[in-house]
Design an enzyme around this catalytic site. Structure first.
Site, short mmCIF file in Angstrom:
data_model
loop_
_atom_site.label_atom_id
_atom_site.label_comp_id
_atom_site.label_asym_id
_atom_site.label_seq_id
_atom_site.Cartn_x
_atom_site.Cartn_y
_atom_site.Cartn_z
N PHE A 92 0.73 -1.22 -0.15
CA PHE A 92 -0.08 0.01 -0.14
C PHE A 92 0.91 1.17 -0.01
O PHE A 92 0.72 2.18 -0.79
CB PHE A 92 -1.03 0.00 1.26
CG PHE A 92 -1.60 1.47 1.41
CD1 PHE A 92 -2.92 1.48 0.73
CD2 PHE A 92 -1.32 2.42 2.23
CE1 PHE A 92 -3.72 2.65 0.66
CE2 PHE A 92 -1.97 3.45 1.96
CZ PHE A 92 -3.08 3.87 1.48
N GLU A 133 15.43 -1.35 6.99
CA GLU A 133 16.39 -0.26 6.19
C GLU A 133 16.58 -1.14 4.60
O GLU A 133 16.69 -0.31 3.66
CB GLU A 133 17.65 -0.31 6.79
CG GLU A 133 18.79 -1.66 6.92
CD GLU A 133 19.77 -1.34 7.55
OE1 GLU A 133 20.81 -0.33 7.08
OE2 GLU A 133 20.20 -2.50 8.32
N ASP A 186 10.35 2.65 14.37
CA ASP A 186 9.48 1.71 14.80
C ASP A 186 8.25 2.40 15.50
O ASP A 186 8.52 3.29 16.35
CB ASP A 186 9.82 0.62 15.44
CG ASP A 186 8.94 -0.73 15.67
OD1 ASP A 186 7.95 -0.65 15.93
OD2 ASP A 186 9.75 -1.65 15.61
N VAL A 187 6.84 2.24 15.19
CA VAL A 187 5.69 2.90 15.70
C VAL A 187 5.66 2.43 17.47
O VAL A 187 5.00 2.98 18.08
CB VAL A 187 4.43 2.37 15.27
CG1 VAL A 187 4.35 2.99 13.62
CG2 VAL A 187 4.17 0.79 15.01
N LYS A 243 -10.90 -7.77 9.15
CA LYS A 243 -11.01 -8.56 10.05
C LYS A 243 -11.12 -8.11 11.63
O LYS A 243 -11.16 -8.74 12.61
CB LYS A 243 -9.36 -9.42 10.23
CG LYS A 243 -9.11 -10.26 9.14
CD LYS A 243 -7.62 -10.67 8.97
CE LYS A 243 -7.56 -11.20 7.64
NZ LYS A 243 -7.88 -10.74 6.35
N THR A 247 -8.21 -23.64 1.27
CA THR A 247 -8.45 -23.85 2.49
C THR A 247 -9.80 -24.24 2.70
O THR A 247 -9.89 -25.38 3.63
CB THR A 247 -8.35 -22.46 3.13
OG1 THR A 247 -8.91 -21.60 2.63
CG2 THR A 247 -6.89 -22.01 3.32
N ARG A 278 -6.81 -22.14 8.20
CA ARG A 278 -5.74 -21.97 8.92
C ARG A 278 -6.10 -21.29 10.24
O ARG A 278 -7.35 -20.77 10.53
CB ARG A 278 -4.51 -20.78 8.52
CG ARG A 278 -4.19 -21.45 7.16
CD ARG A 278 -3.10 -20.36 6.66
NE ARG A 278 -3.88 -19.08 6.05
CZ ARG A 278 -3.37 -18.07 5.74
NH1 ARG A 278 -2.06 -17.87 5.72
NH2 ARG A 278 -4.04 -16.90 5.54
#
Length: 333
Positions: free
Chosen positions: A16, A40, A62-63, A128, A193, A252
């Site tokens: 995205f 990186e 990093d968040v 989800k 699946t 899964r």
């Protein structure tokens, strides 16, 4: 709105993020677009794709690290939050790590955006998060609630506005079934699946356009859901590998049979528009706010937006046409 602005996207090296960067640079010509991510090597590869465009800045971070976010957000106008731990089985087996990124990271971003007086923030959600049955979905539901409720701070004088966009299976993204099937298209057998499984179908371009629309339309607290077609997973497999047999392997851990983007309970505050739906929050009477509703029409009682009961379906011919256009480099389909 985005023209000549400064934009930051968390998790910006993902499918995205790369598409958002490509299209936004072309359409809006922002002054600066910052890719904030922790890998990186992915940043190095992305920099080569965009041929060192001077408007793009890369920021390792990093968040989970609020101090680093605070620094990266300096003099930024708009934020797209795409960073997440999002592979369902990975989240099931590494729950602490998923929570640290998806929930704690959302909290860090909200605080940092308010402190840095960001104008508008769009967080990417997922199907989800609607009636979640897996940890990933549960963490994204919590994240959605955090972003929505954080608009109450702007009501007390803060200028930062937060909204969410939600969509399902993104065609061609690294986490979708399509690249997986394409990698096996010469095999005699494809793993399925469950033969009943359905998925929503949205392109990356459409996902980016929904974010643009949300930036323009938002008051704060809305969840935007684009109207998109559904397709059976078995039909996707037939388009990609028409001669391959299907081996049923079972769902899964944490996987849903169908994708849902608007639940029965959400429908109580959901409004319909020409190309999308808008879920308004139940807190603070915002679901009755005409500035948020605008020209929307309340959905019918009992409405659920799920991939198996969708009124719009993608045909095999339409999918084939899309694959030929977007995957011409892999040979004939």
């Amino acid at each position: 709105m985005l023209k000549n602005s400064s934009i930051l996207i968390t998790g910006g090296t993902g499918s995205f993020g790369q598409k958002f960067t490509q299209l936004t640079l072309k359409k809006f010509k922002p002054k600066r677009l910052i890719i904030f991510s922790r890998d990186e090597m992915k940043q190095w590869e992305m920099a080569k794709l965009f041929k060192d465009d001077k408007r793009i800045r890369f920021f390792i971070g990093d968040v989970r690290d609020k101090d680093r976010l605070h620094r990266a957000l300096q003099n930024v106008d708009y934020v797209v939050h795409a960073a997440a731990t999002k592979i369902v089985p990975t989240a099931e087996y590494n729950p602490f790590e998923c929570i640290k990124t998806n929930i704690n990271g959302a909290m860090n971003l909200v605080d940092a955006c308010i402190d840095q007086k960001i104008k508008r923030v769009i967080a990417l959600s997922t199907d989800k998060a609607s009636s979640p049955i897996n940890l990933y979905g549960a963490t994204k539901l919590a994240s959605d609630k955090l972003f929505i409720a954080s608009n109450s701070t702007y009501a007390r004088g803060n200028q930062t506005r937060f909204s969410v966009v939600r969509y399902g299976n993104v065609m061609g993204s690294r986490g979708s079934v399509m690249p997986f099937f394409l990698s096996l298209k010469e095999n005699k057998e494809l793993p399925i699946t469950d033969k009943r499984m359905t998925r929503f179908m949205i392109s990356l371009d459409q996902g980016v356009e929904l974010v643009w629309h949300a930036f323009k339309d938002m008051v704060g607290g809305e969840i935007y859901v684009k109207k998109i077609p559904s397709m059976k997973v078995t039909d996707i497999a037939k388009v990609i590998a028409p001669r391959a047999k299907h081996k049923i392997i079972g769902i899964r851990p944490g996987e849903k049979l169908h994708e849902q983007m608007i639940s029965l309970d959400d429908s109580n505050t959901t409004y319909e528009y020409k190309n999308h739906y808008k879920i308004l929050p139940q807190i603070y009477e915002w679901a009755r706010d005409n500035f948020r509703i605008k020209n929307g029409k309340k959905v019918s009682k009992g409405f659920i937006y799920s991939s198996e009961n969708n009124g719009q379906w993608m045909t095999k011919a339409e999918l084939h046409k899309w694959i030929v256009k977007n995957y011409s480099h892999i040979g004939k389909i």
